[in-house]
Design a protein around this motif. Structure first.
Motif, PDB file in Angstrom:
ATOM      1  N   GLU A 197       0.834  -1.215   0.000  1.00 59.56           N
ATOM      2  CA  GLU A 197       0.000   0.000   0.000  1.00 59.56           C
ATOM      3  C   GLU A 197       0.865   1.260   0.000  1.00 59.56           C
ATOM      4  OE1 GLU A 197      -3.112   0.003  -0.675  1.00 59.56           O
ATOM      5  OE2 GLU A 197      -3.216  -2.172  -0.507  1.00 59.56           O
ATOM      6  N   ALA A 198       1.948   1.212   0.795  1.00 58.84           N
ATOM      7  CA  ALA A 198       2.800   2.405   0.894  1.00 58.84           C
ATOM      8  C   ALA A 198       3.495   2.670  -0.443  1.00 58.84           C
ATOM      9  CB  ALA A 198       3.818   2.229   2.011  1.00 58.84           C
ATOM     10  N   ILE A 199       3.939   1.596  -1.091  1.00 55.00           N
ATOM     11  CA  ILE A 199       4.605   1.791  -2.399  1.00 55.00           C
ATOM     12  C   ILE A 199       3.601   2.325  -3.409  1.00 55.00           C
ATOM     13  CG2 ILE A 199       5.790   0.637  -4.302  1.00 55.00           C
ATOM     14  CD1 ILE A 199       7.171  -1.156  -2.305  1.00 55.00           C
ATOM     15  N   LEU A 200       2.384   1.762  -3.377  1.00 55.68           N
ATOM     16  CA  LEU A 200       1.345   2.278  -4.285  1.00 55.68           C
ATOM     17  C   LEU A 200       1.097   3.764  -4.036  1.00 55.68           C
ATOM     18  CD1 LEU A 200      -1.540  -0.357  -4.467  1.00 55.68           C
ATOM     19  CD2 LEU A 200      -0.287   0.639  -6.387  1.00 55.68           C
ATOM     20  N   ALA A 201       0.988   4.118  -2.765  1.00 54.25           N
ATOM     21  CA  ALA A 201       0.675   5.518  -2.427  1.00 54.25           C
ATOM     22  C   ALA A 201       1.816   6.459  -2.823  1.00 54.25           C
ATOM     23  CB  ALA A 201       0.390   5.637  -0.932  1.00 54.25           C
ATOM     24  N   SER A 202       3.041   5.924  -2.908  1.00 53.26           N
ATOM     25  CA  SER A 202       4.194   6.781  -3.239  1.00 53.26           C
ATOM     26  C   SER A 202       4.199   7.207  -4.714  1.00 53.26           C
ATOM     27  CB  SER A 202       5.500   6.043  -2.945  1.00 53.26           C
ATOM     28  OG  SER A 202       5.759   5.085  -3.971  1.00 53.26           O
ATOM     29  N   GLY A 203       3.553   6.414  -5.560  1.00 55.92           N
ATOM     30  CA  GLY A 203       3.527   6.732  -6.997  1.00 55.92           C
ATOM     31  C   GLY A 203       4.763   6.259  -7.750  1.00 55.92           C
ATOM     32  N   VAL A 204       5.696   5.551  -7.074  1.00 50.31           N
ATOM     33  CA  VAL A 204       6.957   5.174  -7.734  1.00 50.31           C
ATOM     34  C   VAL A 204       6.709   4.254  -8.941  1.00 50.31           C
ATOM     35  CG1 VAL A 204       7.432   3.217  -6.175  1.00 50.31           C
ATOM     36  CG2 VAL A 204       9.330   4.378  -7.301  1.00 50.31           C
ATOM     37  N   SER A 205       5.638   3.478  -8.908  1.00 52.56           N
ATOM     38  CA  SER A 205       5.382   2.546 -10.023  1.00 52.56           C
ATOM     39  C   SER A 205       5.075   3.283 -11.330  1.00 52.56           C
ATOM     40  CB  SER A 205       4.239   1.579  -9.681  1.00 52.56           C
ATOM     41  OG  SER A 205       3.114   2.291  -9.224  1.00 52.56           O
TER      42      SER A 205
END
Ligand code: GLY
Ligand code: MN
Ligand code: MN
Length: 536
Positions: free
Chosen positions: A402-410
């Motif tokens: 969830e945190a990676i998704l929220a960061s927008g890095v993808s």
């Protein structure tokens, strides 16, 4: 089967009346459109390829240059007996006939098109003036003065303005967009045909690559020495232009006149440029390792071998003004097999597409499919070790999914939208593909950058045709912004960067219960490698 112009005119008037303020709804309405003219290259007399303007074709089925259309609807008589559709054709002169094939006569046109009447253009002015006398009539046009649409001459609009009739360009484009967003059986058949032809063209390219790996394409000795040109069947695909030429030739020989857009044929790192369409580079060559990284027979007399690389082809033809849009990513070099890194990325993109397809049904918001793709990419990158997890050494909850998704890095790896509406135009009806203020937007979970380039932002409806085209790219320009990201294992990322990019794109119809894939060329790894290696 005649193109269902009458139903399209009814659909458009229905949408138009829905959009109008209550005071205008019950009035008589007319639609006045100019079709596309033949255009010429700058200051020359050389014709450019003719393509009818999409809205004109939707309302007429007519691809004759310099035509006009006048449709009239009078509310009191109801939409099923109405509207009248008057088509006006350019009457060919002797010199037109000397230079170009004859357009249909007005008598021919009566059986070719669903029009109430067909006349030559010299009758258009009189007809406009007669229609303008209908009390309270409101004429609708596409935005006048916009370079996006054929010019409707001022003599026609001026004739309307000289009467008591009113004229507006505020509603018709939106009405047409909404009408065109869902497709009828005839339109689906045309899109299907374009997809079948394009699917075969993708397969032809893969089979030529595979035949070369197996040494089945031998350049005739005289041709190799330059004494005569290569014949069809003697060509190898050794550069992007050759792959493009074979793709286009395959579509053209099946009768498709145009590509729906400039083909994107990008090898190696160029696959990370989303709309790369120069297609002018050789494949990457070089002495390669001693193991199996060879396209053994591609160049029998050469001491060079093809480097292992991907070839991304995003190309689709048009059939009777309806588009296809297909991307396949295939292995080149390495005997027609993906490298382990390219295969891992390919399988991840395939998983993004498969999960997206499984979720498709009327009612689901397209934003949700976009988010699903990012979630699948994040999970896949965590499995490959490109993204850290909360359990990685020295990591923590900031590396949860969830945190990676929220960061927008993808978004640095999947920067574009998962797909768009497709129809007469490849990116179809853009003005009707996003919500107006009154519609609900999707959930916008994840990060706002996921939605920046998403061309469709609506719940799906039965009859929509959309592309499903996830991708994963290693673009130096986009990676620059995540070089210090704490979500990434930068050593692992380095191993994958040379893959360049992978996109897999199919065209699907939204049905009552799910979807139907209109693209017929396969994309599973076993088949793609089997064909590109010449084993299938
Ligand atoms: N061919 C352009 C696109 O896939 O959207
Ligand atoms: Mn495409
Ligand atoms: Mn597309």
């Amino acid at each position: 089967m005649v193109y269902p112009a009458q139903q399209h005119v009814i659909n458009t008037f229905t949408r138009l009346i829905h959009l109008l303020p209550p005071t205008e709804k019950a009035k008589p309405h007319a639609i006045l459109l100019a079709g596309e003219d033949t255009s010429y290259r700058h200051d020359t007399d050389r014709e450019l390829s003719f393509r009818q303007e999409s809205n004109f074709f939707y309302l007429s089925g007519c691809s004759v240059p310099s035509s006009h259309l006048l449709c009239v609807y009078e509310a009191s008589t109801g939409l099923s007996q109405n509207p009248s559709i008057s088509l006006f054709l350019h009457e060919a002169t002797i010199s037109d006939l000397m230079w170009s094939p004859a357009p249909p006569t007005k008598e021919d046109a009566k059986s070719l098109f669903e029009a109430t009447s067909v006349e030559y253009t010299d009758k258009l002015m009189d007809t406009i003036q007669t229609v303008a006398k209908i009390p309270d009539i409101l004429f609708h046009t596409l935005p006048r003065g916009s370079p996006k649409f054929p010019v409707l001459l001022e003599e026609y609009t001026g004739a309307i303005l000289n009467t008591d009739a009113a004229i507006s360009d505020a509603y018709l484009l939106t009405a047409l967009g909404r009408a065109r967003l869902t497709k009828d059986a005839h339109e689906i058949e045309l899109i299907e045909r374009a997809n079948q032809i394009s699917s075969r063209a993708h397969e032809v390219v893969m089979r030529v690559l595979g035949a070369a790996v197996k040494g089945k394409i031998q350049r005739e000795a005289a041709a190799a020495k330059g004494e005569r040109p290569l014949l069809p069947g003697e060509w190898l695909i050794e550069k992007e232009a050759e792959a493009e030429a074979i793709f286009v030739a395959s579509c053209r020989r099946e009768g498709s006149v145009h590509q729906a857009y400039l083909p994107i044929v990008a090898a190696a790192s160029r696959a990370s440029t989303l709309h790369y369409c120069c297609n002018d580079r050789d494949f990457a060559w070089g002495p390669v390792g001693a193991h199996d990284h060879k396209n053994h027979n591609a160049l029998a007399s050469s001491d060079k071998d093809l480097n292992p690389q991907v070839l991304l082809i995003d190309a689709g033809c048009e059939w009777d003004c309806y588009a296809s849009d297909i991307t396949r990513t295939m292995p080149v070099g390495n005997s027609g097999k993906f490298t382990p890194e390219a295969r891992a990325i390919y399988e991840l993109v395939l998983e993004m597409q498969k999960l997206s397809m499984e979720a498709l049904r009327p009612g689901i918001h397209w934003d949700a499919i976009q988010l699903l793709c990012h979630r699948t990419l994040v999970r896949g990158f965590q499995k490959l070790g490109i993204f850290l997890t909360s359990e990685s050494p020295g990591s923590g909850s900031w590396n949860s999914e969830e945190a990676i998704l929220a960061s927008g890095v993808s978004a640095a790896f999947f920067p574009h939208g998962v797909g768009h509406s497709l129809g007469m135009d490849v990116h179809d009806v853009p003005h009707a593909s996003k919500p107006t203020n009154n519609d609900t937007i999707g959930n916008e979970l994840g990060h706002s950058s996921f939605y920046q380039y998403l061309r469709l932002r609506l719940p799906l409806e039965e009859g929509m045709v959309v592309t499903v085209e996830p991708g994963c790219y290693f673009s130096p320009h986009l990676l620059a912004s995540v070089r210090d990201s704490r979500h990434i294992n930068h050593e692992v990322l380095k191993k994958y960067e040379s893959v360049g990019g992978v996109r897999i794109e199919d065209v699907v119809l939204i049905t009552a219960n799910g979807h139907r894939n209109l693209t017929t060329v396969r994309s599973d790894v076993a088949w793609v490698e089997g064909v590109c290696s010449g084993e299938l």
